[in-house]
Scaffold this active site. Sequence first.
Site, PDB file in Angstrom:
ATOM      1  N   HIS A  80       0.839  -1.201   0.000  1.00 46.33           N
ATOM      2  CA  HIS A  80       0.000   0.000   0.000  1.00 46.33           C
ATOM      3  C   HIS A  80       0.869   1.244   0.000  1.00 46.33           C
ATOM      4  O   HIS A  80       1.756   1.379   0.828  1.00 46.33           O
ATOM      5  CB  HIS A  80      -0.908   0.028   1.241  1.00 46.33           C
ATOM      6  CG  HIS A  80      -2.160  -0.766   1.068  1.00 46.33           C
ATOM      7  ND1 HIS A  80      -3.275  -0.568   1.830  1.00 46.33           N
ATOM      8  CD2 HIS A  80      -2.465  -1.758   0.205  1.00 46.33           C
ATOM      9  CE1 HIS A  80      -4.228  -1.407   1.447  1.00 46.33           C
ATOM     10  NE2 HIS A  80      -3.755  -2.145   0.472  1.00 46.33           N
ATOM     11  N   TYR A  92      -9.200   5.862   7.317  1.00 50.43           N
ATOM     12  CA  TYR A  92      -9.317   6.278   8.721  1.00 50.43           C
ATOM     13  C   TYR A  92     -10.316   7.435   8.749  1.00 50.43           C
ATOM     14  O   TYR A  92     -10.054   8.483   8.160  1.00 50.43           O
ATOM     15  CB  TYR A  92      -7.970   6.759   9.268  1.00 50.43           C
ATOM     16  CG  TYR A  92      -6.947   5.659   9.491  1.00 50.43           C
ATOM     17  CD1 TYR A  92      -6.189   5.134   8.439  1.00 50.43           C
ATOM     18  CD2 TYR A  92      -6.728   5.153  10.771  1.00 50.43           C
ATOM     19  CE1 TYR A  92      -5.258   4.136   8.667  1.00 50.43           C
ATOM     20  CE2 TYR A  92      -5.786   4.149  11.001  1.00 50.43           C
ATOM     21  CZ  TYR A  92      -5.060   3.647   9.949  1.00 50.43           C
ATOM     22  OH  TYR A  92      -4.127   2.652  10.161  1.00 50.43           O
ATOM     23  N   PRO A 133      -4.198   0.816  18.774  1.00 49.47           N
ATOM     24  CA  PRO A 133      -3.918   0.331  17.416  1.00 49.47           C
ATOM     25  C   PRO A 133      -4.050   1.365  16.295  1.00 49.47           C
ATOM     26  O   PRO A 133      -3.727   1.068  15.148  1.00 49.47           O
ATOM     27  CB  PRO A 133      -4.941  -0.796  17.225  1.00 49.47           C
ATOM     28  CG  PRO A 133      -6.006  -0.563  18.237  1.00 49.47           C
ATOM     29  CD  PRO A 133      -5.390   0.178  19.371  1.00 49.47           C
ATOM     30  N   LYS A 135       1.147   0.328  15.069  1.00 43.28           N
ATOM     31  CA  LYS A 135       2.561   0.254  15.465  1.00 43.28           C
ATOM     32  C   LYS A 135       2.955  -0.961  16.292  1.00 43.28           C
ATOM     33  O   LYS A 135       4.146  -1.288  16.391  1.00 43.28           O
ATOM     34  CB  LYS A 135       2.919   1.510  16.298  1.00 43.28           C
ATOM     35  CG  LYS A 135       3.016   2.764  15.480  1.00 43.28           C
ATOM     36  CD  LYS A 135       4.358   2.851  14.781  1.00 43.28           C
ATOM     37  CE  LYS A 135       4.413   3.919  13.734  1.00 43.28           C
ATOM     38  NZ  LYS A 135       4.281   3.452  12.362  1.00 43.28           N
ATOM     39  N   TYR A 155       3.921   6.924  10.020  1.00 42.68           N
ATOM     40  CA  TYR A 155       3.122   5.734   9.702  1.00 42.68           C
ATOM     41  C   TYR A 155       3.987   4.658   9.037  1.00 42.68           C
ATOM     42  O   TYR A 155       3.864   3.476   9.356  1.00 42.68           O
ATOM     43  CB  TYR A 155       1.950   6.121   8.790  1.00 42.68           C
ATOM     44  CG  TYR A 155       0.866   5.057   8.710  1.00 42.68           C
ATOM     45  CD1 TYR A 155      -0.262   5.129   9.503  1.00 42.68           C
ATOM     46  CD2 TYR A 155       0.977   3.986   7.827  1.00 42.68           C
ATOM     47  CE1 TYR A 155      -1.262   4.158   9.451  1.00 42.68           C
ATOM     48  CE2 TYR A 155      -0.005   3.005   7.760  1.00 42.68           C
ATOM     49  CZ  TYR A 155      -1.118   3.102   8.568  1.00 42.68           C
ATOM     50  OH  TYR A 155      -2.091   2.128   8.511  1.00 42.68           O
TER      51      TYR A 155
HETATM   52  P1  RFL Z   1       1.971 -11.248  21.567  1.00 39.12           P
HETATM   53  O1  RFL Z   1       1.569 -11.352  20.157  1.00 39.12           O
HETATM   54  O2  RFL Z   1       0.950 -10.922  22.585  1.00 39.12           O
HETATM   55  O3  RFL Z   1       2.668 -12.626  21.955  1.00 39.12           O
HETATM   56  C1  RFL Z   1       2.983 -12.965  23.290  1.00 39.12           C
HETATM   57  C2  RFL Z   1       3.012 -14.467  23.373  1.00 39.12           C
HETATM   58  O4  RFL Z   1       3.451 -14.855  24.669  1.00 39.12           O
HETATM   59  C3  RFL Z   1       2.655 -15.928  25.117  1.00 39.12           C
HETATM   60  N1  RFL Z   1       2.753 -15.975  26.605  1.00 39.12           N
HETATM   61  C4  RFL Z   1       3.454 -16.907  27.276  1.00 39.12           C
HETATM   62  N2  RFL Z   1       4.162 -17.977  26.858  1.00 39.12           N
HETATM   63  C5  RFL Z   1       4.773 -18.754  27.805  1.00 39.12           C
HETATM   64  N3  RFL Z   1       4.659 -18.520  29.148  1.00 39.12           N
HETATM   65  C6  RFL Z   1       3.942 -17.461  29.614  1.00 39.12           C
HETATM   66  N4  RFL Z   1       3.844 -17.230  30.913  1.00 39.12           N
HETATM   67  C7  RFL Z   1       3.306 -16.595  28.650  1.00 39.12           C
HETATM   68  N5  RFL Z   1       2.535 -15.480  28.749  1.00 39.12           N
HETATM   69  C8  RFL Z   1       2.209 -15.117  27.496  1.00 39.12           C
HETATM   70  C9  RFL Z   1       1.267 -15.586  24.581  1.00 39.12           C
HETATM   71  O5  RFL Z   1       0.399 -16.721  24.526  1.00 39.12           O
HETATM   72  C10 RFL Z   1       1.625 -15.063  23.195  1.00 39.12           C
HETATM   73  O6  RFL Z   1       1.656 -16.078  22.229  1.00 39.12           O
HETATM   74  O7  RFL Z   1       3.142 -10.202  21.762  1.00 39.12           O
HETATM   75  P2  RFL Z   1       4.344  -9.744  20.752  1.00 39.12           P
HETATM   76  O8  RFL Z   1       5.040 -10.927  20.160  1.00 39.12           O
HETATM   77  O9  RFL Z   1       5.103  -8.745  21.509  1.00 39.12           O
HETATM   78  O10 RFL Z   1       3.586  -9.056  19.532  1.00 39.12           O
HETATM   79  C11 RFL Z   1       2.895  -7.847  19.703  1.00 39.12           C
HETATM   80  C12 RFL Z   1       1.704  -7.785  18.760  1.00 39.12           C
HETATM   81  O11 RFL Z   1       0.923  -8.965  18.887  1.00 39.12           O
HETATM   82  C13 RFL Z   1       0.824  -6.568  19.033  1.00 39.12           C
HETATM   83  O12 RFL Z   1       1.596  -5.440  19.353  1.00 39.12           O
HETATM   84  C14 RFL Z   1      -0.043  -6.199  17.801  1.00 39.12           C
HETATM   85  O13 RFL Z   1      -0.975  -7.203  17.529  1.00 39.12           O
HETATM   86  C15 RFL Z   1      -0.763  -4.882  18.037  1.00 39.12           C
HETATM   87  N6  RFL Z   1      -1.690  -4.530  16.936  1.00 39.12           N
HETATM   88  C16 RFL Z   1      -1.228  -3.999  15.754  1.00 39.12           C
HETATM   89  N7  RFL Z   1       0.098  -3.842  15.567  1.00 39.12           N
HETATM   90  C17 RFL Z   1       0.548  -3.379  14.368  1.00 39.12           C
HETATM   91  O14 RFL Z   1       1.763  -3.231  14.213  1.00 39.12           O
HETATM   92  N8  RFL Z   1      -0.276  -3.054  13.316  1.00 39.12           N
HETATM   93  C18 RFL Z   1      -1.614  -3.190  13.437  1.00 39.12           C
HETATM   94  O15 RFL Z   1      -2.316  -2.946  12.449  1.00 39.12           O
HETATM   95  C19 RFL Z   1      -2.141  -3.642  14.693  1.00 39.12           C
HETATM   96  N9  RFL Z   1      -3.457  -3.805  14.853  1.00 39.12           N
HETATM   97  C20 RFL Z   1      -3.056  -4.743  17.082  1.00 39.12           C
HETATM   98  C21 RFL Z   1      -3.921  -4.364  16.013  1.00 39.12           C
HETATM   99  C22 RFL Z   1      -3.563  -5.326  18.230  1.00 39.12           C
HETATM  100  C23 RFL Z   1      -4.913  -5.525  18.329  1.00 39.12           C
HETATM  101  N10 RFL Z   1      -5.352  -6.134  19.514  1.00 39.12           N
HETATM  102  C24 RFL Z   1      -6.232  -7.216  19.553  1.00 39.12           C
HETATM  103  C25 RFL Z   1      -4.671  -5.845  20.771  1.00 39.12           C
HETATM  104  C26 RFL Z   1      -5.273  -4.555  16.101  1.00 39.12           C
HETATM  105  C27 RFL Z   1      -5.787  -5.116  17.263  1.00 39.12           C
HETATM  106  C28 RFL Z   1      -7.279  -5.264  17.309  1.00 39.12           C
HETATM  107  C1  PHB Z   2      -5.953  -3.996  10.808  1.00 42.60           C
HETATM  108  O1  PHB Z   2      -6.109  -4.229   9.586  1.00 42.60           O
HETATM  109  O2  PHB Z   2      -6.211  -4.839  11.673  1.00 42.60           O
HETATM  110  C2  PHB Z   2      -5.489  -2.658  11.245  1.00 42.60           C
HETATM  111  C3  PHB Z   2      -5.024  -1.767  10.292  1.00 42.60           C
HETATM  112  C4  PHB Z   2      -4.591  -0.517  10.701  1.00 42.60           C
HETATM  113  C5  PHB Z   2      -4.640  -0.157  12.031  1.00 42.60           C
HETATM  114  C6  PHB Z   2      -5.088  -1.063  12.980  1.00 42.60           C
HETATM  115  C7  PHB Z   2      -5.516  -2.332  12.586  1.00 42.60           C
HETATM  116  O3  PHB Z   2      -4.245   1.085  12.405  1.00 42.60           O
END
Ligand code: RFL
Ligand code: PHB
Length: 391
Positions: free
Chosen positions: A72, A201, A293, A297, A385
């Site tokens: 994109h 957005y 989110p 980031k 971004y």
């Molecule tokens: P994770 O992915 O939470 O992984 C942590 C892992 O640790 C395990 N764990 C354990 N394992 C062993 N022993 C224990 N005691 C443990 N405790 C926990 C867990 O089961 C898990 O598998 O963290 P990590 O690797 O730091 O990754 C971070 C990302 O997952 C997170 O920052 C992103 O998903 C945030 N996020 C977004 N980030 C982006 O860069 N771009 C996006 O578009 C974006 N959209 C989002 C998002 C997060 C969202 N939610 C649900 C919070 C959209 C949403 C809706």
């Molecule tokens: C997504 O596609 O899940 C998404 C995209 C952009 C954002 C957050 C989530 O800023």
Amino acid sequence: MRTTVGIIGAGPAGLLLARLLHNAGIDSVVLETRDRAYVEQRQRAGILEQGTVDVLREAGAAARMDREGIPHDGIELRFDRRRHRVDFPALTGGRSVMVYAQTEVCKDLIALQLAAGGPLLFEAEALAVEGAGTEQPRVRFRHQGREDVLECDYVVGCDGSWGVARKAVPADVSRVFERTYPYGWLGILADVPPSHDELVYARHDRGFALLSMRSPTVTRAYLQVPADTDAADWGDEEIWDELDRRLETDDAWTLKRGPITAKSVTPMRSHVHEPMRHGRVFLAGDAAHIVPPTGAKGLNLAVGDVVTFARALVELRDTGSDARLEAYSATCLRRVWQAERFSYAMTTMLHRAPGATPFDDRIQLAQLDRITTARSAEADLAESYTGFPLD
Ligand code: RFL
Ligand code: PHB
């Protein structure tokens, strides 16, 4: 059990770290409390910054992303029934982002890790990290009903926001900075092609809306909702009607509707745990910091942290210098706070806070007007971004 780097958590941070270390010839063990199917299906991020894309390619983990990911070159801002496109390459000297879901990044990294012989233990729960201040930190964990100990040279806590690694930093040296937002996101997945070819957005008096995608046939969308919302309280047609209202424009743009296959509510918060290291225990990704989110980031910051750690460990092995490892926390936190700043700015510019006054509304519209008319303001958004440099 013994290893050089004990990694807790098989989210994107832990899995990518294992890959980077494997490529550098450094052994590691990954402990993950959940099972493989759960980790591979957890719906989360969708946007990879340019730097993340580059790292995955260098790590040899980008074959499917390069086939199926959707590059994109911009996003659309929508407000006051108007549309404004932010052109990333034109504003940043060629940088862009990739739409490729976190679920897919994790599947690719798990497959590579298992093909290389692991070790990646699912359903292995870390119970505690001990000896952070010693040369041999340990992770106590439970796997298949048995308690065991992983002896390490270094432990990296990639265990997300509810993990145990953070507790290895003593309370008297740690500081937590946080902010909870008075709203959440109702997120949906729907079997319908995206209604626009880039992310939209939208700022609206009824609240924020985001139109995203997972593939040419799957739409991902979000609505700002009160923080205590139960996703089940929203009917499918009600969600589409609300998206329609918040995304309204003066031209002929229309929203495509289709069957909704998943619904969930995500709370919004900012959280930073400082420092990100104590002795030989390091924190990476959501274990150390959470962003709302809106700036896309979270996943990218997790990637930044583990790249910084892996490069520092390789430098120590190759040159004997621990300068980069010593600087780990400061290096990461600088990037983290830039992401916190950007995520906060995007969130507060686009969401309607409960009790917002007409003055607050006008300030939001003036910020958007500034971005659409002043190239410096627009370039700042585009640079933030598409991502901050990795070091
Ligand atoms: P994770 O992915 O939470 O992984 C942590 C892992 O640790 C395990 N764990 C354990 N394992 C062993 N022993 C224990 N005691 C443990 N405790 C926990 C867990 O089961 C898990 O598998 O963290 P990590 O690797 O730091 O990754 C971070 C990302 O997952 C997170 O920052 C992103 O998903 C945030 N996020 C977004 N980030 C982006 O860069 N771009 C996006 O578009 C974006 N959209 C989002 C998002 C997060 C969202 N939610 C649900 C919070 C959209 C949403 C809706
Ligand atoms: C997504 O596609 O899940 C998404 C995209 C952009 C954002 C957050 C989530 O800023």
